[in-house]
Write a protein that holds these residues in place. Structure first.
Motif, PDB file in Angstrom:
ATOM      1  N   ILE A  20      37.251  -9.419  52.361  1.00 49.06           N
ATOM      2  CA  ILE A  20      38.361  -8.457  52.497  1.00 49.06           C
ATOM      3  C   ILE A  20      39.688  -9.109  52.137  1.00 49.06           C
ATOM      4  N   VAL A  21      39.884 -10.329  52.653  1.00 53.32           N
ATOM      5  CA  VAL A  21      41.136 -11.037  52.369  1.00 53.32           C
ATOM      6  C   VAL A  21      41.272 -11.283  50.874  1.00 53.32           C
ATOM      7  N   THR A  22      40.154 -11.699  50.250  1.00 57.61           N
ATOM      8  CA  THR A  22      40.199 -11.967  48.811  1.00 57.61           C
ATOM      9  C   THR A  22      40.527 -10.691  48.030  1.00 57.61           C
ATOM     10  N   THR A  23      39.918  -9.566  48.441  1.00 54.04           N
ATOM     11  CA  THR A  23      40.173  -8.285  47.768  1.00 54.04           C
ATOM     12  C   THR A  23      41.638  -7.865  47.922  1.00 54.04           C
ATOM     13  N   ASN A  24      42.166  -7.994  49.129  1.00 49.29           N
ATOM     14  CA  ASN A  24      43.570  -7.643  49.374  1.00 49.29           C
ATOM     15  C   ASN A  24      44.513  -8.506  48.552  1.00 49.29           C
ATOM     16  N   ASN A  25      44.200  -9.812  48.513  1.00 44.88           N
ATOM     17  CA  ASN A  25      45.051 -10.721  47.743  1.00 44.88           C
ATOM     18  C   ASN A  25      45.035 -10.356  46.262  1.00 44.88           C
ATOM     19  N   ALA A  26      43.815  -9.987  45.780  1.00 44.42           N
ATOM     20  CA  ALA A  26      43.719  -9.600  44.367  1.00 44.42           C
ATOM     21  C   ALA A  26      44.513  -8.318  44.101  1.00 44.42           C
TER      22      ALA A  26
ATOM     23  N   ILE B 269      47.186  -7.207  45.786  1.00 44.15           N
ATOM     24  CA  ILE B 269      48.612  -7.543  45.848  1.00 44.15           C
ATOM     25  C   ILE B 269      49.044  -8.229  44.562  1.00 44.15           C
ATOM     26  N   LEU B 270      48.171  -9.114  44.049  1.00 38.74           N
ATOM     27  CA  LEU B 270      48.518  -9.813  42.813  1.00 38.74           C
ATOM     28  C   LEU B 270      48.647  -8.837  41.654  1.00 38.74           C
ATOM     29  N   ARG B 271      47.731  -7.838  41.599  1.00 38.58           N
ATOM     30  CA  ARG B 271      47.825  -6.865  40.519  1.00 38.58           C
ATOM     31  C   ARG B 271      49.111  -6.038  40.620  1.00 38.58           C
ATOM     32  N   LEU B 272      49.472  -5.656  41.857  1.00 38.28           N
ATOM     33  CA  LEU B 272      50.711  -4.902  42.053  1.00 38.28           C
ATOM     34  C   LEU B 272      51.933  -5.714  41.636  1.00 38.28           C
ATOM     35  N   ASN B 273      51.910  -6.995  42.025  1.00 42.99           N
ATOM     36  CA  ASN B 273      53.040  -7.861  41.668  1.00 42.99           C
ATOM     37  C   ASN B 273      53.154  -7.994  40.156  1.00 42.99           C
ATOM     38  N   LEU B 274      51.974  -8.164  39.514  1.00 45.59           N
ATOM     39  CA  LEU B 274      52.004  -8.297  38.051  1.00 45.59           C
ATOM     40  C   LEU B 274      52.512  -7.016  37.403  1.00 45.59           C
ATOM     41  N   LYS B 275      52.121  -5.829  37.942  1.00 40.93           N
ATOM     42  CA  LYS B 275      52.527  -4.553  37.383  1.00 40.93           C
ATOM     43  C   LYS B 275      54.032  -4.348  37.548  1.00 40.93           C
TER      44      LYS B 275
END
Length: 376
Positions: A354-360, A362-368
């Motif tokens: 779950i933590v890994t999925t959430n981090n991924a 958040i990373l996609r949102l930040n990149l967008k």
């Protein structure tokens, strides 16, 4: 869950899905007393005749001497002229007991010798020549024994086949005549074979248990060999594996010590077992229903409770036997702890996912968001 063996309640239930049926016998003073009666006494049990062997009898091929005495000269064997020869006897040439089992005596003919003692043969000769000789007396002696022999073979210093002693001898006497065992006594075994019956015991049981030092009979074979006695330890003991006795016998307490004792954080003290097969007669004396089992040996599992302080006294009286299996079961809390650890691992793995999925995400949102800002 992974485990080093069956749980304590599984052993005590006497239930099995694939192996032979077995009986659980709880160690008590009464059980220990019965087992001591049935200790390593195979020779005494297999050859219960405690009488001294019968007198040595003639066999085909034995060399025999015959000497005939007469009360006065002028009889059948002694000339009338007193000065012709000294003495009042005549010695016949030594002869073998022939294939028909007879010896030959002048004026008596063929005399049956095989299977008879010297005294019996003497009486027959006296009867045969009594009406011709003057008050005859006969001495029959065994010169060379070729049939009344004892064989001692194997791990002895002087393997040999030697004549039986007319005075009688026991197993240890025969082994001594063969030079004694080559190896250490605790690794040495003795097999006695007589008339198709065979029994084997540790050499130490012959030395320390007088009942096993039975009389040896003519025709017996004694085979001495070396095979270290071992027991196997499994489960919640300090060490697992195969352990040598290093002495002719050890107790359960000594075996537990050799295996490193019980693991304080793992073992169930009331769940220590010894697996072995016992003769049906012994198992029934221990309270086991022998009708449930097939064959002359019954699988028996002995249980000692080390939560009871008296259990240690019982363990010092319970003798281990070669190839016994010593098993210490895990405590029930160990199985619970394993399960909880498994649950923790599953939960932790799920949390990590779950933590890994959430981090991924958040990373996609930040990149967008970063791409949008650069465009503006």
């Amino acid at each position: 869950m992974p485990s080093s063996g069956p749980q304590d309640f599984q052993v005590k239930s006497e239930q099995t899905s694939s192996g032979p049926r077995y009986a659980v016998v709880k160690l008590t003073p009464e059980v220990v007393g019965v087992l001591q009666e049935y200790g390593p006494g195979a020779l005494a049990g297999s050859f219960p005749d405690k009488r001294r062997p019968d007198s040595i009898k003639f066999g085909i091929g034995d060399v025999v001497s015959v000497t005939i005495f007469e009360a006065a000269a002028g009889g059948l064997f002694i000339p009338a002229e007193a000065g012709v020869r000294p003495g009042n006897f005549v010695s016949l040439p030594n002869q073998n007991v022939d294939s028909a089992g007879n010896i030959t005596v002048p004026y008596a003919g063929a005399v049956r010798a095989v299977g008879r003692t010297p005294a019996e043969v003497q009486q027959d000769i006296v009867k045969s020549i009594g009406n011709r000789a003057i008050e005859p007396q006969v001495v029959v002696a065994l010169i060379t024994q070729n049939t009344s022999l004892i064989s001692v073979l194997g791990e002895v210093n002087q393997p040999n086949r030697f004549p039986a002693n007319a005075a009688g001898e026991r197993v240890l006497d025969a082994i001594t005549r063969a030079g004694g065992p080559k190896g250490p006594g605790w690794e040495t075994w003795v097999t006695l074979e007589r008339n198709g019956r065979r029994a084997t015991v540790p050499f130490g049981s012959v030395v320390f248990s007088p009942l096993n030092n039975v009389w040896v009979h003519p025709g017996d074979s004694i085979y001495v060999y070396r095979e270290p006695q071992v027991f196997l330890a499994f489960g919640a003991s300090g060490q697992q594996g195969q352990f040598p006795f290093d002495m002719w016998k050890i107790t359960m307490a000594q075996a537990m010590a050799k295996a490193g004792g019980l693991l304080d954080a793992q073992a169930e003290p009331a769940g220590v077992y010894v697996y072995r097969r016992e003769p049906r007669e012994l198992a029934e004396r221990l309270g086991v229903d022998g009708s449930k089992y097939v064959g002359p040996l019954v699988p028996v599992v002995y249980n000692v409770d080390f939560r009871d302080p008296a259990g240690y006294f019982l363990a010092t009286k319970f003798d281990m036997r070669d190839k016994d299996v010593l098993f210490a079961a895990n405590a029930a809390t160990v199985e619970t702890a394993k399960f909880l650890q498994f649950v923790r691992t599953v939960v932790a793995t799920a949390d990590d996912t779950i933590v890994t999925t959430n981090n991924a995400h958040i990373l996609r949102l930040n990149l967008k968001n970063g791409t949008a800002l650069n465009t503006n």
